[in-house]
Enzyme design. Structure first.
Site, PDB file in Angstrom:
ATOM      1  N   ARG A   1       1.915  70.280  42.509  1.00 56.92           N
ATOM      2  CA  ARG A   1       2.811  70.294  43.664  1.00 56.92           C
ATOM      3  C   ARG A   1       3.978  71.255  43.496  1.00 56.92           C
ATOM      4  O   ARG A   1       4.672  71.549  44.459  1.00 56.92           O
ATOM      5  CB  ARG A   1       3.323  68.884  43.956  1.00 56.92           C
ATOM      6  CG  ARG A   1       2.226  67.900  44.242  1.00 56.92           C
ATOM      7  CD  ARG A   1       1.463  68.246  45.502  1.00 56.92           C
ATOM      8  NE  ARG A   1       2.285  68.140  46.680  1.00 56.92           N
ATOM      9  CZ  ARG A   1       2.485  67.004  47.344  1.00 56.92           C
ATOM     10  NH1 ARG A   1       1.909  65.901  46.973  1.00 56.92           N
ATOM     11  NH2 ARG A   1       3.262  66.984  48.391  1.00 56.92           N
TER      12      ARG A   1
ATOM     13  N   LEU B   1      -7.258  74.581  47.824  1.00 52.05           N
ATOM     14  CA  LEU B   1      -6.771  75.855  48.360  1.00 52.05           C
ATOM     15  C   LEU B   1      -5.274  76.042  48.166  1.00 52.05           C
ATOM     16  O   LEU B   1      -4.715  77.051  48.558  1.00 52.05           O
ATOM     17  CB  LEU B   1      -7.090  75.942  49.859  1.00 52.05           C
ATOM     18  CG  LEU B   1      -8.557  76.224  50.182  1.00 52.05           C
ATOM     19  CD1 LEU B   1      -8.784  76.144  51.682  1.00 52.05           C
ATOM     20  CD2 LEU B   1      -8.974  77.583  49.645  1.00 52.05           C
ATOM     21  N   ARG B   2      -4.644  75.057  47.549  1.00 49.29           N
ATOM     22  CA  ARG B   2      -3.206  75.141  47.422  1.00 49.29           C
ATOM     23  C   ARG B   2      -2.788  76.367  46.612  1.00 49.29           C
ATOM     24  O   ARG B   2      -1.803  77.042  46.943  1.00 49.29           O
ATOM     25  CB  ARG B   2      -2.680  73.865  46.770  1.00 49.29           C
ATOM     26  CG  ARG B   2      -1.244  73.636  47.066  1.00 49.29           C
ATOM     27  CD  ARG B   2      -0.744  72.299  46.543  1.00 49.29           C
ATOM     28  NE  ARG B   2       0.625  72.455  46.083  1.00 49.29           N
ATOM     29  CZ  ARG B   2       1.639  72.646  46.912  1.00 49.29           C
ATOM     30  NH1 ARG B   2       1.452  72.689  48.198  1.00 49.29           N
ATOM     31  NH2 ARG B   2       2.860  72.798  46.434  1.00 49.29           N
ATOM     32  N   ALA B   3      -3.549  76.653  45.581  1.00 49.07           N
ATOM     33  CA  ALA B   3      -3.215  77.807  44.751  1.00 49.07           C
ATOM     34  C   ALA B   3      -3.264  79.089  45.575  1.00 49.07           C
ATOM     35  O   ALA B   3      -2.402  79.959  45.447  1.00 49.07           O
ATOM     36  CB  ALA B   3      -4.184  77.899  43.573  1.00 49.07           C
TER      37      ALA B   3
ATOM     38  N   VAL C   1      -0.130  79.173  47.857  1.00 50.97           N
ATOM     39  CA  VAL C   1       1.106  79.449  47.131  1.00 50.97           C
ATOM     40  C   VAL C   1       1.121  80.904  46.672  1.00 50.97           C
ATOM     41  O   VAL C   1       2.127  81.601  46.777  1.00 50.97           O
ATOM     42  CB  VAL C   1       1.249  78.500  45.923  1.00 50.97           C
ATOM     43  CG1 VAL C   1       2.386  78.951  45.027  1.00 50.97           C
ATOM     44  CG2 VAL C   1       1.490  77.075  46.392  1.00 50.97           C
TER      45      VAL C   1
END
Ligand SMILES: [Zn+2]
Length: 692
Positions: A195, A275-277, A280
């Site tokens: 996070r 897909l957060r990486a 970001v």
């Protein structure tokens, strides 16, 4: 880039400054986690950055820092009219102390007043104070997990939501989240790690000259902070202007499709989850482009972003070392740098990349700092090896040998033979195979320790199981029980209208039952009787599996070992499983078996921990075959552990068994678990996983 550059004897400082700046430029980057040992001036640097943030304009008198141009429609101090008084002030830097309560963080709703006076009274917390500023959490790894959850939820949603007994308040809470941690004192859970937008590793410089210079500056700073600040004021003003310019530009920065595909390729190759990486990395690359005055993202921006956004996301389990393979990153970027790179790197660095073959990827911050190679300098293999799979898209994989579950099944069948001699030459070091799931070992009874997932507990967390009269000020009101308590007295209290007449002594509080984390102290026999290589591999794997289990259940863990003539404490109680795993892997074995010494040492460790953390109940896990061939009376030593919840993992194998561990278990009133039972369960779990 100049954020507090007087304090720069820190390896990784440039990364840290860059990460903070990218967040200041674009709040979408999602915060920074700074990992590093003590004494690296982490908090000084963070505070200095807060001073660089552009000022904010707020509605005066609003405790929630509403922007007069766009006030929060849900603001508890609202609604705000367009003509209200406004004022400019510095962006807030709010520190969340490790020991803060939930109310302190999210604010408190006074349900007591809501019920007895009909007033919706909300006292804002630190999240409200941090709105449009920085929320700084020193030692974020030591925060209670539920606080970290609340914190990261707010950071992700940009709002703070408080609900107590169906009375709720919501207000805007957008802040730059910055956490620091010393990994040796305990890890964050991987999903929480994820996070944080970016992470940076810092460590103190070993160069005596640099260190002395920094100490000199720190002394000067501490003696006269204002005078010191004045000296750097001009630099800081320049930085603040540059941040403000980049902020103004960031919304217009283009992310060309080729660069977006490049980001996706890099994230896929490093095997990050979800897909957060990608998101970001894209946001950080956009911020980086804006910071350098570009109107479109280049490969250089992608590289700078990926170096900060991926290291903590590619870790598959807590035993993998952090860090990012920069050679792999460069290779991926080289393969995917397409014609979209029409904007050349702005080249202030003046130094070419190490291999001199790739002008697209400078790897240098334009301010000219060297690329930080500290994390990989030990292992850098020299010339870059060709990709392992030349056919297909030609994307090498970021997976290290056994980084994920995929490689694990093979390892289970045949423990990797990575055993090596220990440094002191007096013992051998057995290999460790892949860990497996172990059955739940728990402390009997009901405790009041820190939230976790092992033993039963009563406290402020968990499932409501009943109501009781509050002791002192009521919190966590049980509404039904309160109403039921008030109901019989309504006529006597002269109730006439529709509302109930409530009094203080009607209030009832929820009784909750949940689970607590424990202190799991491993006491491991590392003597020659255990040292046959196959067997020690089995034992170490069992302990590693128990250690992983302890990590997932949010326990504190400690490790005591005994061999030769003495017992040692290779791992004092900590929540850092990484440290435990590392010490375990390197643990030498051999020599005689001073079982009593091991028990005495365990009793000492537990006594100290009882003072430090009295609510956390200990669970002793003794891994032994029960034999003692040196040092002291086992029965007397066992008496020191009287009353401690204990489990003995019986390591005796072979056709003829002495049953010594069973004797010891009787002495300690411990549960006895055969070593096979741990690994058998593990293999059952693995079989299921394969079938599914
Ligand atoms: Zn407001």
């Amino acid at each position: 880039m100049t954020v507090t550059y007087p304090f720069s004897a820190v390896v990784g400082l440039d990364d840290l400054k860059l990460a903070l700046v990218l967040n200041a430029v674009s709040p979408r980057v999602g915060g920074v986690l700074v990992r590093g040992e003590k004494g690296t001036a982490k908090s000084t640097i963070v505070r200095a950055l807060a001073a660089q943030l552009p000022q904010v304009e707020v509605v005066s008198g609003c405790r929630f820092a509403c922007d007069p141009g766009a006030p929060d429609p849900a603001c508890p101090d609202g609604p705000h009219e367009p003509g209200e008084h406004r004022l400019r002030r510095a962006a807030a830097l709010v520190e969340l102390p490790v020991g803060a309560s939930e109310d302190r963080l999210v604010g408190s709703l006074d349900v007591e007043r809501a019920l007895t006076e009909g007033v919706k009274a909300f006292e804002p917390g630190l999240l409200a104070a941090a709105h449009r500023g920085v929320l700084y959490v020193d030692e974020v790894n030591l925060l209670h997990d539920h606080l970290v959850d609340l914190l990261l939820d707010a950071a992700a949603l940009g709002t703070c939501y408080v609900e107590r007994e169906s009375v709720s308040v919501r207000h805007a809470a957008r802040f730059l989240l910055v956490g620091t941690m010393n990994p040796e004192e305990g890890e964050l859970r991987p999903q929480l790690l994820d996070r944080f937008g970016l992470t940076v590793e810092v460590r103190a410089s070993r160069d005596p000259g640099e260190r002395a210079e920094v100490v000199r500056r720190r002394l000067a700073f501490d003696a006269d902070p204002e005078g010191f600040a004045a000296e750097w004021a001009e630099e800081e003003a320049r930085l603040a202007r540059r941040i403000a310019e980049a902020r103004a530009r960031v919304g217009a920065v283009r992310l060309p499709d080729a660069r977006l595909r490049q980001i996706a390729t890099v994230c896929a190759a490093f095997e990050v989850d979800g897909l957060r990486a990608d998101l970001v990395t894209a946001n950080a690359a956009i911020a980086h482009a804006a910071w350098h005055g570009r109107d479109a993202v280049t490969t250089e921006d992608v590289r700078a972003a990926a170096r900060l956004s991926l290291p903590h996301r590619r870790r598959r389990d807590p035993f993998d070392a952090p860090g990012l393979d920069e050679e792999l990153l460069d290779e991926l970027l080289r393969q995917t740098s397409g014609p979209d790179d029409d904007v050349p790197p702005d080249g202030g660095g003046g130094e070419s990349p190490p291999d001199g073959t790739n002008p697209d990827i400078s790897g240098l911050d334009p301010a000219g700092q060297e690329r930080e190679t500290g994390a990989t300098e030990q292992t850098r293999p020299g010339p870059l090896a060709p990709p392992e799979q030349p056919e297909g898209p030609g994307v090498p994989t970021g997976r290290r040998e056994d980084a994920g579950n995929g490689g694990r099944d093979a390892d289970d069948a045949r423990p990797e033979e990575t055993g090596r001699r220990s440094g002191d030459g007096s013992g051998q070091v057995a290999a460790v195979a892949a860990p497996y799931r172990v059955p739940l070992l728990k402390v009997p009874g009901v405790g009041e320790g820190a939230a976790g997932r092992r033993s039963r507990s009563r406290g402020r967390h968990g499932r409501g199981i009943g109501a009781r009269l509050p002791q002192g000020k009521a919190h966590d009101i049980h509404v039904t029980a309160t109403l039921l308590a008030a109901a019989p007295h309504q006529a006597r209290r002269g109730r006439t209208g529709p509302g109930l007449l409530l009094r203080q002594d009607d209030l009832r509080q929820v009784v909750r039952e949940g689970r607590e984390g424990n202190l799991v102290l491993f006491v491991v026999d590392a003597s020659g009787s255990m040292a046959a290589r196959k067997r020690m591999t089995t034992v170490k794997t069992a302990v590693l599996s128990l250690l992983l289990d302890a990590y997932q259940r949010r326990d504190k863990v400690g490790l005591v070992t005994f061999r030769g003539t003495t017992a040692e404490v290779p791992l004092p109680p900590t929540s850092s499983v990484e440290a435990g795993a590392a010490r375990l892997r390197a643990l030498p074995t051999g020599g005689r078996t001073p079982l009593a010494a091991g028990l005495i040492k365990a009793a000492q460790v537990l006594r100290v921990e009882r003072l430090r953390d009295p609510a956390r109940r200990p669970l002793l896990v003794l891994v032994t075959d029960g034999r003692a061939t040196s040092g002291g009376d086992v029965d007397r030593a066992a008496a020191l552990l009287h009353g401690t919840a204990s489990v003995i993992v019986d390591c005796e194998t072979g056709p003829v068994r002495l049953g010594l561990a069973a004797h010891l278990a009787a002495r300690l009133q411990a549960a006895l678990v055969p070593l096979d039972a741990l690994s058998d369960l593990g293999s059952v779990v693995r079989a299921h996983r394969r079938a599914g």
